[in-house]
Design a protein around this motif. Sequence first.
Motif, short mmCIF file in Angstrom:
data_model
loop_
_atom_site.label_atom_id
_atom_site.label_comp_id
_atom_site.label_asym_id
_atom_site.label_seq_id
_atom_site.Cartn_x
_atom_site.Cartn_y
_atom_site.Cartn_z
N ARG A 67 10.81 -15.01 -11.86
CA ARG A 67 11.09 -16.25 -10.16
C ARG A 67 10.31 -15.79 -9.39
NH1 ARG A 67 12.61 -19.58 -6.81
NH2 ARG A 67 14.96 -20.17 -6.20
N VAL A 68 9.50 -17.04 -8.28
CA VAL A 68 8.78 -16.61 -7.55
C VAL A 68 9.61 -16.26 -5.67
CG1 VAL A 68 7.00 -17.01 -5.78
CG2 VAL A 68 7.06 -17.65 -8.07
N MET A 117 5.80 -15.40 -1.27
CA MET A 117 3.85 -15.90 -1.72
C MET A 117 3.61 -15.37 0.10
SD MET A 117 3.93 -18.85 -3.89
CE MET A 117 3.54 -20.08 -2.71
N GLN A 127 10.13 -16.94 1.67
CA GLN A 127 9.43 -17.22 2.49
C GLN A 127 7.42 -17.48 1.33
OE1 GLN A 127 9.36 -14.53 5.63
NE2 GLN A 127 10.47 -16.17 7.09
N PHE A 128 7.54 -18.53 1.10
CA PHE A 128 5.65 -18.83 1.22
C PHE A 128 5.28 -18.25 3.12
CE2 PHE A 128 2.06 -22.61 1.11
CZ PHE A 128 1.82 -21.37 1.28
N TYR A 170 2.14 -17.70 6.30
CA TYR A 170 0.82 -17.72 6.44
C TYR A 170 0.72 -16.51 8.04
CZ TYR A 170 -3.62 -19.70 8.59
OH TYR A 170 -4.60 -19.14 8.45
N LEU A 202 8.45 -12.58 4.46
CA LEU A 202 10.34 -11.61 3.39
C LEU A 202 10.33 -12.48 2.28
CD1 LEU A 202 12.13 -12.63 6.51
CD2 LEU A 202 11.19 -10.58 6.00
N GLY A 245 4.19 -15.85 9.77
CA GLY A 245 5.26 -17.20 10.59
C GLY A 245 5.25 -17.60 8.50
N ALA A 246 6.80 -18.79 8.34
CA ALA A 246 6.86 -19.12 6.86
C ALA A 246 6.13 -20.27 6.80
CB ALA A 246 8.47 -19.02 6.91
N VAL A 247 5.74 -20.88 6.39
CA VAL A 247 5.06 -21.86 5.76
C VAL A 247 5.90 -22.76 4.97
CG1 VAL A 247 3.20 -23.46 5.29
CG2 VAL A 247 2.54 -21.68 6.20
N SER A 248 6.61 -22.51 4.52
CA SER A 248 7.56 -23.24 3.59
C SER A 248 8.82 -22.40 2.90
CB SER A 248 6.56 -24.03 2.18
OG SER A 248 6.79 -25.04 1.61
N SER A 249 9.53 -22.95 2.41
CA SER A 249 10.51 -21.68 1.52
C SER A 249 10.48 -22.26 -0.02
CB SER A 249 11.94 -23.06 1.86
OG SER A 249 12.61 -21.81 0.86
N LEU A 250 11.08 -20.55 -0.21
CA LEU A 250 10.73 -20.58 -1.92
C LEU A 250 11.78 -20.46 -2.41
CD1 LEU A 250 7.86 -18.07 -1.85
CD2 LEU A 250 7.95 -20.51 -3.04
#
Lengths: 245, 235
Positions: free
Chosen positions: B194-195, B198, B144-145, B147, B141, B155-160
């Motif tokens: 802007r990213v 990922m 979301q980074f 995986y 989404l 699933g989201a590993v980390s937030s962007l």
Amino acid sequence: MHRRVFLSTLAATAAAQQYVPKQSDRPEPISGDEPGFTPIFDGKSLDGWEGDPKYWRVENGVMTGEITPETIIKSNTFLIWRGGSPGDFELKVDYRITSGGNSGINYRSVVVPDPVTPTNKFAMRGYQFDIDGQNRYTSQNYEEKGRLFLGTRGQMTHVVGGRKPVLLSSLGDPAALATFITTDWNAIHITVRVNVLIHSLNGHVMCVVVDDDVPNRTANGLIGVQVHVGGPMKIEYRNWRLKAL
Amino acid sequence: VTLLKLAVLLLPLALYAQRGAPPVPPLVESGFDQIFDGHSLNGWDGDPSFWRVEGGALVGQTTTDHQPAQNTFLIWRGGSPADFELKLQYKLTGFNSGIQFRSIELPDIKWAMKGYQADMDGEQRYTGQIYEERGRGFLALRGQFSYIPNGGKPGAVSSLGDDKDLKSIIKPDDWNDLHLIVRGNMMVQMLNGRVTSMLIDDDLAGRKLDGLIGIQVHRGPPMKIEVKNIRLKKL
């Protein structure tokens, strides 16, 4: 069990466990670690790690690097993990640092001679997840003794060699991203695949570097943690987990 | 005088060291090829009743009265890039569109595609996310980074970043800069510098490591997608 039957049973089990997406499904934050992470610090000793015991010890289950007024250093020295030289990997660890401290996690790195302090056998060159108590540098990608600033906090950069890194895109305002860093324990997550290096901190992507500088980049190497030149400082690490790919 | 000269020469260096941040020059493009000539559909293939060139842009449009039987695509016939960067400008008016990459054509339906999509919609609910058309659905989404483990659920590993902040960088009904970086099993989507999402795709059965590029016309409420200045850099 007959080998062929056993294998087909295995395959059927794998197929049964295969995730089948529904249109209503959305990716949700992953809690905990994906399979494949193994601890690389036993929480009791520095077994498997090598550094100058004058600066590194284990205290209350925590890997601790400390410089006191009596042990001020003239050049950076590292505690190095001797368990391998991972190329593609994910690394998770928690850290806490004193306000005047500077540290960092090196990876895909090598041990280099230290002309300033020739007795220092633990100087490193390579990529670094940078850490400092003032959070000027925390979570940037700094190449210690190499190409220096590859990407600062909030940047996605492209390193092409022969010139400064190029800004590809923003990951957010550096000051806004700094508000996610605490003065207590912080959770680092480094994701390294081929030539893409991703630094996350406390669940936020902080820095991404795409390294196409073929002569100068490294494909694998050592992991190590730093105590930095400067005043007295203390850095603590715990809960190390590595997933080598 | 020599000392003074030296000091003047070293001053920027000293400032650089002090500020601790690299002075990053503006982006210089090298190695990109235009894959749209700006005036014809040469090299592109789609249903001519939905696709045309107008004002220097590829234009795909539906109306209430003229609808495709299912989502239909304008497909680039110049190759199936594996690792690449793609840059383009788009303007979406109305319902929903997207840019396909590493995709395939369905064997039984002409101009229908399956695969990764840089998603976009007129209400900016999905714009900036990575979606898999006719496949695994929502992969990363906006913000979301993400995986995908082998055989598993994304699933989201980390937030962007905060979704509201990221949404605010999108220009509705106007031109937006889209930039994709796709390498191995990892992909990055950027909008207006802007990213936005990922993805690392470790799902061996579900993922694809090369494939077609295409632009979507979505079945449903009326929409118009305009795309121009399409540059591809194969790696």
